[in-house]
Scaffold this active site. Structure first.
Site, PDB file in Angstrom:
ATOM      1  N   THR A 135      -3.878  -6.363   3.029  1.00 48.37           N
ATOM      2  CA  THR A 135      -3.700  -5.313   3.906  1.00 48.37           C
ATOM      3  C   THR A 135      -4.520  -4.295   2.966  1.00 48.37           C
ATOM      4  O   THR A 135      -4.504  -4.132   1.606  1.00 48.37           O
ATOM      5  CB  THR A 135      -2.152  -4.847   4.212  1.00 48.37           C
ATOM      6  OG1 THR A 135      -2.144  -3.219   4.507  1.00 48.37           O
ATOM      7  CG2 THR A 135      -1.400  -5.321   2.697  1.00 48.37           C
ATOM      8  N   ASP A 136      -4.723  -3.144   4.069  1.00 45.25           N
ATOM      9  CA  ASP A 136      -5.375  -1.749   3.106  1.00 45.25           C
ATOM     10  C   ASP A 136      -4.415  -1.330   2.350  1.00 45.25           C
ATOM     11  O   ASP A 136      -4.651  -0.266   1.550  1.00 45.25           O
ATOM     12  CB  ASP A 136      -6.060  -0.991   4.058  1.00 45.25           C
ATOM     13  CG  ASP A 136      -5.305  -0.677   4.913  1.00 45.25           C
ATOM     14  OD1 ASP A 136      -4.010  -0.763   5.170  1.00 45.25           O
ATOM     15  OD2 ASP A 136      -5.703   0.166   5.893  1.00 45.25           O
ATOM     16  N   GLU A 137      -3.168  -1.268   2.516  1.00 45.05           N
ATOM     17  CA  GLU A 137      -2.303  -0.754   2.033  1.00 45.05           C
ATOM     18  C   GLU A 137      -2.160  -1.012   0.547  1.00 45.05           C
ATOM     19  O   GLU A 137      -1.624  -0.302  -0.561  1.00 45.05           O
ATOM     20  CB  GLU A 137      -0.766  -1.012   2.411  1.00 45.05           C
ATOM     21  CG  GLU A 137      -0.759  -0.697   3.937  1.00 45.05           C
ATOM     22  CD  GLU A 137       0.681  -0.353   4.551  1.00 45.05           C
ATOM     23  OE1 GLU A 137       1.466  -0.324   3.731  1.00 45.05           O
ATOM     24  OE2 GLU A 137       0.709  -0.290   5.738  1.00 45.05           O
TER      25      GLU A 137
HETATM   26  P1  NAD Z   1       4.548  -9.919  11.611  1.00 46.45           P
HETATM   27  O1  NAD Z   1       5.985  -9.426  10.744  1.00 46.45           O
HETATM   28  O2  NAD Z   1       4.408  -9.731  13.075  1.00 46.45           O
HETATM   29  O3  NAD Z   1       4.725 -11.712  11.440  1.00 46.45           O
HETATM   30  C1  NAD Z   1       5.225 -12.289  10.312  1.00 46.45           C
HETATM   31  C2  NAD Z   1       5.384 -13.810  10.577  1.00 46.45           C
HETATM   32  O4  NAD Z   1       5.566 -14.421   9.213  1.00 46.45           O
HETATM   33  C3  NAD Z   1       6.643 -13.989  11.547  1.00 46.45           C
HETATM   34  O5  NAD Z   1       6.420 -14.907  12.593  1.00 46.45           O
HETATM   35  C4  NAD Z   1       7.785 -14.364  10.444  1.00 46.45           C
HETATM   36  O6  NAD Z   1       8.588 -15.272  11.183  1.00 46.45           O
HETATM   37  C5  NAD Z   1       6.683 -15.176   9.377  1.00 46.45           C
HETATM   38  N1  NAD Z   1       7.641 -15.282   8.305  1.00 46.45           N
HETATM   39  C6  NAD Z   1       8.282 -14.336   7.688  1.00 46.45           C
HETATM   40  N2  NAD Z   1       8.753 -14.741   6.370  1.00 46.45           N
HETATM   41  C7  NAD Z   1       8.441 -16.260   6.431  1.00 46.45           C
HETATM   42  C8  NAD Z   1       8.898 -17.276   5.339  1.00 46.45           C
HETATM   43  N3  NAD Z   1       9.532 -16.844   4.438  1.00 46.45           N
HETATM   44  N4  NAD Z   1       8.138 -18.332   5.701  1.00 46.45           N
HETATM   45  C9  NAD Z   1       7.423 -18.692   6.695  1.00 46.45           C
HETATM   46  N5  NAD Z   1       7.253 -17.714   7.900  1.00 46.45           N
HETATM   47  C10 NAD Z   1       7.843 -16.454   7.554  1.00 46.45           C
HETATM   48  O7  NAD Z   1       3.405  -9.600  10.828  1.00 46.45           O
HETATM   49  P2  NAD Z   1       1.857  -9.179  11.333  1.00 46.45           P
HETATM   50  O8  NAD Z   1       1.766  -7.818  11.529  1.00 46.45           O
HETATM   51  O9  NAD Z   1       1.618 -10.332  12.298  1.00 46.45           O
HETATM   52  O10 NAD Z   1       1.128  -9.433   9.952  1.00 46.45           O
HETATM   53  C11 NAD Z   1       0.526 -10.739   9.496  1.00 46.45           C
HETATM   54  C12 NAD Z   1      -0.186 -10.733   8.190  1.00 46.45           C
HETATM   55  O11 NAD Z   1      -1.044  -9.647   8.219  1.00 46.45           O
HETATM   56  C13 NAD Z   1       0.816 -10.240   7.347  1.00 46.45           C
HETATM   57  O12 NAD Z   1       0.590 -10.836   6.042  1.00 46.45           O
HETATM   58  C14 NAD Z   1       0.455  -8.674   6.884  1.00 46.45           C
HETATM   59  O13 NAD Z   1       0.891  -8.269   5.573  1.00 46.45           O
HETATM   60  C15 NAD Z   1      -0.861  -8.704   7.283  1.00 46.45           C
HETATM   61  N6  NAD Z   1      -1.532  -7.418   7.869  1.00 46.45           N
HETATM   62  C16 NAD Z   1      -0.824  -6.856   9.031  1.00 46.45           C
HETATM   63  C17 NAD Z   1      -1.712  -5.773   9.563  1.00 46.45           C
HETATM   64  C18 NAD Z   1      -0.782  -4.993  10.887  1.00 46.45           C
HETATM   65  O14 NAD Z   1      -1.170  -4.187  11.246  1.00 46.45           O
HETATM   66  N7  NAD Z   1       0.239  -5.784  11.287  1.00 46.45           N
HETATM   67  C19 NAD Z   1      -2.548  -5.088   8.899  1.00 46.45           C
HETATM   68  C20 NAD Z   1      -3.251  -6.081   7.758  1.00 46.45           C
HETATM   69  C21 NAD Z   1      -2.522  -6.921   7.392  1.00 46.45           C
HETATM   70  O1  TDX Z   2       8.698   5.386  14.039  1.00 47.42           O
HETATM   71  C1  TDX Z   2       7.752   5.717  13.374  1.00 47.42           C
HETATM   72  N1  TDX Z   2       7.116   6.894  13.272  1.00 47.42           N
HETATM   73  C2  TDX Z   2       6.057   7.299  12.570  1.00 47.42           C
HETATM   74  O2  TDX Z   2       5.574   8.373  12.405  1.00 47.42           O
HETATM   75  C3  TDX Z   2       7.040   4.523  12.643  1.00 47.42           C
HETATM   76  C4  TDX Z   2       7.436   3.116  12.976  1.00 47.42           C
HETATM   77  C5  TDX Z   2       5.680   4.918  12.035  1.00 47.42           C
HETATM   78  N2  TDX Z   2       5.305   6.245  11.750  1.00 47.42           N
HETATM   79  C6  TDX Z   2       4.251   6.363  10.953  1.00 47.42           C
HETATM   80  C7  TDX Z   2       4.123   5.548   9.731  1.00 47.42           C
HETATM   81  C8  TDX Z   2       2.651   5.477   9.348  1.00 47.42           C
HETATM   82  O3  TDX Z   2       2.094   6.731   9.034  1.00 47.42           O
HETATM   83  O4  TDX Z   2       3.099   5.617  11.687  1.00 47.42           O
HETATM   84  C9  TDX Z   2       2.289   5.154  10.993  1.00 47.42           C
HETATM   85  C10 TDX Z   2       2.292   3.659  11.168  1.00 47.42           C
HETATM   86  O5  TDX Z   2       3.460   2.904  10.825  1.00 47.42           O
HETATM   87  P1  TDX Z   2       3.657   1.516  10.887  1.00 47.42           P
HETATM   88  O6  TDX Z   2       3.409   0.879  12.282  1.00 47.42           O
HETATM   89  O7  TDX Z   2       4.748   1.201  10.373  1.00 47.42           O
HETATM   90  O8  TDX Z   2       2.507   0.559  10.103  1.00 47.42           O
HETATM   91  P2  TDX Z   2       2.069   1.132   8.364  1.00 47.42           P
HETATM   92  O9  TDX Z   2       3.021   1.688   7.690  1.00 47.42           O
HETATM   93  O10 TDX Z   2       1.011   1.878   8.612  1.00 47.42           O
HETATM   94  O11 TDX Z   2       1.768  -0.448   8.151  1.00 47.42           O
HETATM   95  C11 TDX Z   2       0.953  -1.258   9.144  1.00 47.42           C
HETATM   96  O12 TDX Z   2      -0.467  -1.471   8.715  1.00 47.42           O
HETATM   97  C12 TDX Z   2      -0.736  -2.056   7.751  1.00 47.42           C
HETATM   98  C13 TDX Z   2       1.491  -2.700   9.093  1.00 47.42           C
HETATM   99  O13 TDX Z   2       3.050  -2.531   9.237  1.00 47.42           O
HETATM  100  C14 TDX Z   2       1.520  -3.485   8.016  1.00 47.42           C
HETATM  101  O14 TDX Z   2       1.761  -4.644   7.974  1.00 47.42           O
HETATM  102  C15 TDX Z   2      -0.011  -3.374   7.578  1.00 47.42           C
HETATM  103  O15 TDX Z   2      -0.236  -4.080   6.411  1.00 47.42           O
END
Ligand code: NAD
Ligand code: TDX
Length: 352
Positions: A135-137
């Site tokens: 992730t970018d984080e």
């Molecule tokens: P998500 O939380 O929706 O899904 C995570 C999945 O992993 C779930 O199905 C959960 O059951 C499974 N899981 C958790 N712990 C586990 C374990 N110990 N063993 C097996 N399975 C397990 O997450 P997402 O948003 O789909 O993100 C997927 C990946 O992409 C993550 O690695 C996250 O860091 C990365 N990512 C997410 C975002 C975003 O915006 N959502 C952005 C950049 C990177």
């Molecule tokens: O209720 C809320 N109010 C609010 O202001 C929530 C849930 C979030 N926020 C803000 C926090 C962040 O600045 O919105 C922004 C986005 O929040 P999230 O959806 O929780 O995402 P973020 O923390 O940016 O992280 C996401 O992007 C990078 C994903 O959850 C991560 O898994 C990914 O790595």
């Protein structure tokens, strides 16, 4: 045919990837999904795939930290690629309970790396790939008054939350496997994704769900934190390009050049939903809240020819419609455990 072990395939991005890849016969791959089905993983996200793709899709419930389960999968299916989506992924939860993030994100990645190295003979490494989805984080936060600065692959890692620190640790471990053993790793770092099947604790589905129910929409702090949004299928195409043609040992940033302040995004969502801005409620800020993320995806574009193809406003409206049409899905994925976490963050202001 390639066999890919897809961990975390029942979550948001994983399930979108599985559907996308199976829908492309030219990809010619067999996908073995390993998912623990935590609160964030939902088999409904993969419904119908077993019947439609009986020879190309297999689901196993299990934990990536469990070395025996992982070893069994390598022996039975002999995957030649691993796509590690599995993670605890919600920053707010990592602030409340960091340990599960260290376990899954660090120990889980370590378990997968060790199993892949043990099961893949060295002479197969030119054809095998271990893709760590990051992730970018991990890069930390950017100043809001310097729009000219974005995260590149050379930006030093400076994570601030337990979530991003655990993801950065997993990245370092993955890179160490390449640098120490010559193991064929790849790392991608993507910006915030949006689209269908996202668990409604993340900003976009949370705002849509609350607004549809005429409940207040919580905005952390002053709402001016900036996130860089990418439609989930553009993330899928990037992962495919990196898996197929990425240079082992490399990191690739993925992003859509769509920076938005949270408050502006929330107002857009309310307008699409035809709901009043008076639903917006400013609440206690997230501790350690990163101010701005912005990805420079130039390397992926110039070296692998990737381009995002989604129009932001069009896909945002489509996403809103998807949640409008899947209110039963929304209500079903929300468990008592989710409601308790919601209470801790929003009603008790990050208190135990
Ligand atoms: P998500 O939380 O929706 O899904 C995570 C999945 O992993 C779930 O199905 C959960 O059951 C499974 N899981 C958790 N712990 C586990 C374990 N110990 N063993 C097996 N399975 C397990 O997450 P997402 O948003 O789909 O993100 C997927 C990946 O992409 C993550 O690695 C996250 O860091 C990365 N990512 C997410 C975002 C975003 O915006 N959502 C952005 C950049 C990177
Ligand atoms: O209720 C809320 N109010 C609010 O202001 C929530 C849930 C979030 N926020 C803000 C926090 C962040 O600045 O919105 C922004 C986005 O929040 P999230 O959806 O929780 O995402 P973020 O923390 O940016 O992280 C996401 O992007 C990078 C994903 O959850 C991560 O898994 C990914 O790595």
């Amino acid at each position: 045919m390639h066999t890919i072990l897809v961990t975390g395939g029942a979550g948001f991005i994983g399930s979108n990837f599985v559907r996308w890849a199976l829908g492309r016969p030219e990809a010619n791959c067999k996908l073995v999904v390993l998912d623990k089905l935590t609160y964030a993983g939902n088999l409904e996200n993969l419904a119908g795939l077993e019947e439609t793709y009986p020879d190309h899709y297999f689901f196993v419930r299990g934990d990536i930290c469990d070395g025996d389960t992982v070893a069994e999968l390598f022996e039975k299916h002999a995957p030649n690629a691993v796509l590690n989506f599995a993670a605890e992924s919600h920053v707010d939860r990592s602030i409340l309970d960091p340990m599960e993030f260290v376990r899954t994100n660090v120990l889980g990645t370590a378990t997968l790396l060790a199993a892949a190295r043990r099961h893949w003979p060295e002479e197969s490494w030119d054809r095998a790939r271990f893709l760590q989805i990051s992730t970018d984080e991990v890069y930390g936060s950017l100043p809001e008054d310097r729009p000219d600065i974005k995260f590149t692959e050379d930006t030093p890692l400076a994570p601030h939350s337990p979530y991003s620190a655990s993801k950065a640790s997993a990245d370092l471990l993955t890179q160490a496997y390449h640098d120490t053993y010559g193991f064929p790793t790849l790392i991608t770092r993507c910006s915030n994704n949006y689209g269908p099947y996202q668990f409604p604790e993340k900003l976009i589905p949370l705002v849509i769900r609350n607004a549809m129910n005429d409940e207040s929409v919580p905005v952390y702090g002053d709402g001016k934190n900036v996130r860089d949004w990418l439609y989930v299928s553009d993330h899928c195409t990037a992962l495919w390009d990196v898996l197929s043609t990425g240079e082992p040992g490399s990191v690739y940033n993925i992003g859509g050049d769509r920076e938005l302040r949270n408050i502006d995004l929330i107002r857009m969502l309310l307008d699409i939903l035809d709901k009043p801005h008076s639903l917006i409620e400013f609440v206690n800020d997230r501790p350690g809240h990163d101010r701005r993320y912005a990805i420079d995806a130039g390397k992926l574009k110039s070296e692998l020819g990737w381009e995002p193809s989604s129009d932001f406003r069009e896909k945002l409206a489509e996403t809103v419609n998807w949640y409008r049409e899947h209110t039963e899905w929304l209500e079903r994925v929300i468990s008592g455990e989710y409601l308790a976490t919601y209470d801790r963050i929003y009603r008790r202001g990050w208190k135990e």
